[in-house]
Design an enzyme around this catalytic site. Structure first.
Site, PDB file in Angstrom:
ATOM      1  N   GLU A 291       4.249   1.560  -6.179  1.00  0.00           N
ATOM      2  CA  GLU A 291       3.238   1.810  -6.780  1.00  0.00           C
ATOM      3  C   GLU A 291       3.148   2.464  -8.241  1.00  0.00           C
ATOM      4  O   GLU A 291       2.509   3.493  -8.472  1.00  0.00           O
ATOM      5  CB  GLU A 291       2.295   2.851  -5.935  1.00  0.00           C
ATOM      6  CG  GLU A 291       1.760   1.996  -4.676  1.00  0.00           C
ATOM      7  CD  GLU A 291       0.966   3.039  -3.799  1.00  0.00           C
ATOM      8  OE1 GLU A 291       0.165   2.574  -2.978  1.00  0.00           O
ATOM      9  OE2 GLU A 291       1.081   4.224  -3.858  1.00  0.00           O
ATOM     10  N   ASP A 365      -0.955   0.663   5.333  1.00  0.00           N
ATOM     11  CA  ASP A 365      -1.039   1.887   4.952  1.00  0.00           C
ATOM     12  C   ASP A 365      -1.933   2.846   5.639  1.00  0.00           C
ATOM     13  O   ASP A 365      -3.048   3.317   5.100  1.00  0.00           O
ATOM     14  CB  ASP A 365      -1.625   1.738   3.322  1.00  0.00           C
ATOM     15  CG  ASP A 365      -1.546   3.132   2.554  1.00  0.00           C
ATOM     16  OD1 ASP A 365      -1.080   4.187   2.804  1.00  0.00           O
ATOM     17  OD2 ASP A 365      -2.447   3.200   1.391  1.00  0.00           O
ATOM     18  N   GLU A 393      -7.172   9.988   5.128  1.00  0.00           N
ATOM     19  CA  GLU A 393      -7.726   9.006   4.068  1.00  0.00           C
ATOM     20  C   GLU A 393      -8.551   8.024   4.260  1.00  0.00           C
ATOM     21  O   GLU A 393      -9.523   7.614   3.490  1.00  0.00           O
ATOM     22  CB  GLU A 393      -6.260   8.477   3.340  1.00  0.00           C
ATOM     23  CG  GLU A 393      -6.462   7.527   2.156  1.00  0.00           C
ATOM     24  CD  GLU A 393      -5.048   7.299   1.477  1.00  0.00           C
ATOM     25  OE1 GLU A 393      -5.282   6.546   0.501  1.00  0.00           O
ATOM     26  OE2 GLU A 393      -3.811   7.553   2.150  1.00  0.00           O
TER      27      GLU A 393
END
Length: 699
Positions: A291, A365, A393
């Site tokens: 990332e 993820d 998240e």
């Protein structure tokens, strides 16, 4: 008289204190049942501690505080035993049978309770276990308990930044007050240390894996030293997340190539400097070439080259290097599912013994439900550690009640078949399957500056559950929930049972109205909150929703059996047999591995389209059941906690309907089939649902 005054003052103090959740599960409130208090008093009249090391002193303090609060009386401490009976003896024994490092035993012996361990941390963990027994009203008669940690390094990863923000944090700003350190120590650091020690957590990485080089400067090392000094008496070591470009940004070098002699020298000197501040420094945590973060691949080097260079710098010390396997490239024709495996598989057996490769529980993820990562069970020569996400998240963040122990357990109990049946993920990460000496279970922390630490009161249970499972992954989700409820919410047995049932239903409910049948990655862009299944353009293809669900007029799902991706082939043949046939694949993983016709009849007797709709609608409806269950408990729950959860359940209901409507109205355009009776189409249109993204100011 003095004793009576002490008890009355304590009762008055506790009665006057509103429960804002700040004490977490460490509520040493006076036990209401006088008979129960008397039964505990007979065996906890005093404490004997032969050792005066800092961690033993912490254990003594915790016993005095805990027993004093729970039993309403002062507890005397002696440095050596005599003829007294009815006390607690803390006994260090370097050769204690049946115990390993950090393990403990608690036994009834000659009229006393003896907590034994090979090291001071074991005594501290035994102390908290004894207090947990009392908090949860367990008997102290004829104790004969032996407990050893399954995993050696039980760690929280904090994604906290120097400016006070928390990446994927949903409970306020960072708990680390960097501008105040090292001159002011916030009292919450001690409470944080106590909470972690009480569930066996013994390490913390205190800054974001998207790391700033600033944390390696002398200014910040002095601050980190102050934190380490607070955590040390609780048996917690400090790790630092590092930016791989630091030799250039801090050292002024022209390169950060891990094979460059000057770069190696810089890291050696920096590691030596860190140990001058923190002699028991735990080590480095690294996110590299992921990332946009820098890493060894910037210089045509491998992950092993980078990790081993840092391991060499740590060679003179006890600390280690933790290298994250969360890596993937922007490939519109690839499958992010395979990226980590394919990058690390050629490096199998080349990592230094001081390196742990930290692997997320699933291959994408932290989705609400993922198949276990294919790296587990495929890297026998590499020490692999587990990375779970405690902060929610993709699991409702701080507004949805979602108990995560079942999700952690689902992964840990999954069978890799690497060495035949019974080769579970848990046995991979504890080192027992392949004979590794190091072992790690890490959790991305959900702590923040909110009074109750975690935003949603029930999110505390996920922090608690992570620690308990890192210590002993054989514990059941129900037992862990039962402990947390009794210590945190209510002593009432009827209420405890109902709340336990709510918690055990919460994850399946959430998955039903968000990601049923193995769908994944359809959340709002960037903020990862709310639904956006229509997202088709982003900074890279694998940040879109359509990349994952692959909806078309034929069906739904990502074929990973070979037609689009051969990701299923990364698993052992026995696992491929379970997931490879759409007729036999468990429904929870169906769309992870198969593109399934809308009209295909599933094992439930419904078509894929009908089953999908039923799950979306039932999930949203079940939130109302959670609300009703919680409302029935109003007389038995602290008012502040009750109102907090009630309000969040109302938000959850609204957002469950948001998810339901968004997904049903979007997918119906591809399925072109009516909703199964008696379900009715949402009253709002898809365009109206899409506007919610703007209304909620989420983009």
């Amino acid at each position: 008289m003095i004793k009576k005054i002490f008890v009355l003052l304590m009762v008055f103090s506790l009665a006057a204190r509103a429960d804002d959740g700040s004490r977490l599960w460490l509520k040493y409130d006076l036990l209401k049942d006088p008979v129960l208090r008397t039964s505990y008093t007979s065996s906890t009249r005093f404490i004997v501690a032969h050792d005066e090391s800092p961690i033993i002193k912490t254990a003594v303090t915790e016993l005095q505080s805990g027993l004093g609060g729970l039993l309403g009386r002062r507890i005397q401490v002696y440095s050596k035993a005599d003829t007294r009976t009815g006390g607690i003896i803390l006994h260090l024994d370097n050769e204690a049978p049946l115990l390993i490092h950090d393990g403990f035993s608690i036994r009834s012996q000659k009229g006393n309770i003896v907590i034994s361990a090979r090291n001071p941390s074991g005594i501290l963990y035994g102390t908290f276990e004894l207090l947990r027994y009392i908090q949860t009203s367990k008997s102290l008669q004829s104790l004969n308990l032996v407990s050893n940690p399954k995993v050696k390094l039980r760690m929280l990863n904090h994604w906290d930044n120097a400016n006070g923000t928390v990446e994927r944090g949903y409970a306020g700003s960072s708990m680390w007050k960097w501008p105040e350190l090292p001159f002011r120590i916030d009292p919450r650091y001690i409470q944080y240390a106590r909470a972690n020690a009480s569930i066996g957590i013994n390490a913390a990485s205190i800054n974001n894996v998207n790391a700033s080089s600033r944390f390696l400067t002398a200014e910040y090392l002095e601050k980190i030293k102050a934190v380490a000094d607070v955590l040390r008496p609780y048996g917690i070591s400090v790790f630092i997340s590092v930016n791989f470009r630091s030799p250039r940004t801090l050292g002024g070098l022209k390169t950060s190539d891990p094979l460059d002699p000057e770069v190696k020298k810089w890291w050696n000197e920096k590691t030596k400097e860190i140990h001058q501040y923190i002699p028991d420094f735990g080590g480095f945590l690294v996110k590299a070439n992921s990332e946009g973060e820098p890493g060894p691949q910037d210089y045509s080097r491998t992950h092993a080259d980078g990790a081993n260079m840092l391991a060499e710098a740590m060679r003179p010390y006890k600390g280690i290097v933790i290298w994250r396997a969360f890596v993937y490239k922007a490939d519109p024709n690839g499958d992010r599912f395979k990226e980590a495996y394919e990058q690390f598989k050629p490096l199998e057996g080349t990592f230094d013994p001081k390196v742990i490769v930290q692997v997320k529980n699933g291959p994408i993820d932290f989705m609400p439900r993922e198949p276990f990562h294919p790296m587990f069970g495929a890297f026998p020569k590499t020490t692999l550690g587990m990375e779970f996400q405690i902060t929610q998240e993709y699991l409702g963040q701080s507004t949805h009640l979602t108990y995560l122990a079942p999700m952690f357990k689902e992964c840990l109990d999954a069978d890799t078949y690497a060495k035949g049946k019974g080769s579970t993920v848990a046995k991979v990460i504890d080192g027992s399957l392949d004979g590794h000496q190091l072992s790690l279970m890490a959790g991305v922390a959900n702590t923040g500056s909110d009074n109750n630490w975690t935003g949603h009161p029930f999110n505390q249970a996920n922090w608690y559950a992570f620690g308990r499972l890192a210590w002993d992954y054989t514990l059941s989700s129900e037992q862990i929930a039962s402990e947390w409820i009794a210590m945190t919410l209510t002593p009432n047995k009827v209420a405890q049972r109902k709340i336990n049932e709510m918690m055990m239903r919460s994850l399946p409910i959430y998955i039903s109205y968000t990601y049923p049948l193995g769908t994944a990655h359809m959340m709002g862009e960037g903020h990862h909150y709310g639904p956006e299944p229509w997202l088709e353009k982003s900074g890279r293809p694998d940040w879109t929703s359509v990349y994952y669900h692959r909806a078309d007029t034929i069906g739904l799902g990502f074929d990973r059996t070979g037609k689009v991706s051969n990701a299923l082939s990364l698993y052992q043949p026995d696992v491929q047999k379970i997931w490879g046939n759409p007729d036999n694949c468990p429904l929870d993983y169906l769309l992870w591995f198969h593109h399934v016709s809308w009209k295909k009849k599933l094992s439930t007797g419904r078509t894929l389209w009908d089953e999908l709709c039923w799950r979306y609608y039932d999930g949203a409806e079940q939130v109302k059941v959670l609300q009703a269950d919680w409302e029935s408990l109003k007389p038995l729950i602290d008012k502040e906690t009750y109102e907090n959860v009630k309000g969040r359940l109302m938000i959850q209901e609204k957002e469950a309907l948001w998810w339901r409507d968004a997904c049903v109205l979007y997918f119906i355009n591809y399925a072109k089939m009516p909703l199964p009776a008696p379900l009715k189409l949402p009253a709002r249109s898809l365009d109206e649902v899409k506007k919610l993204v703007e209304i909620y100011h989420l983009r």
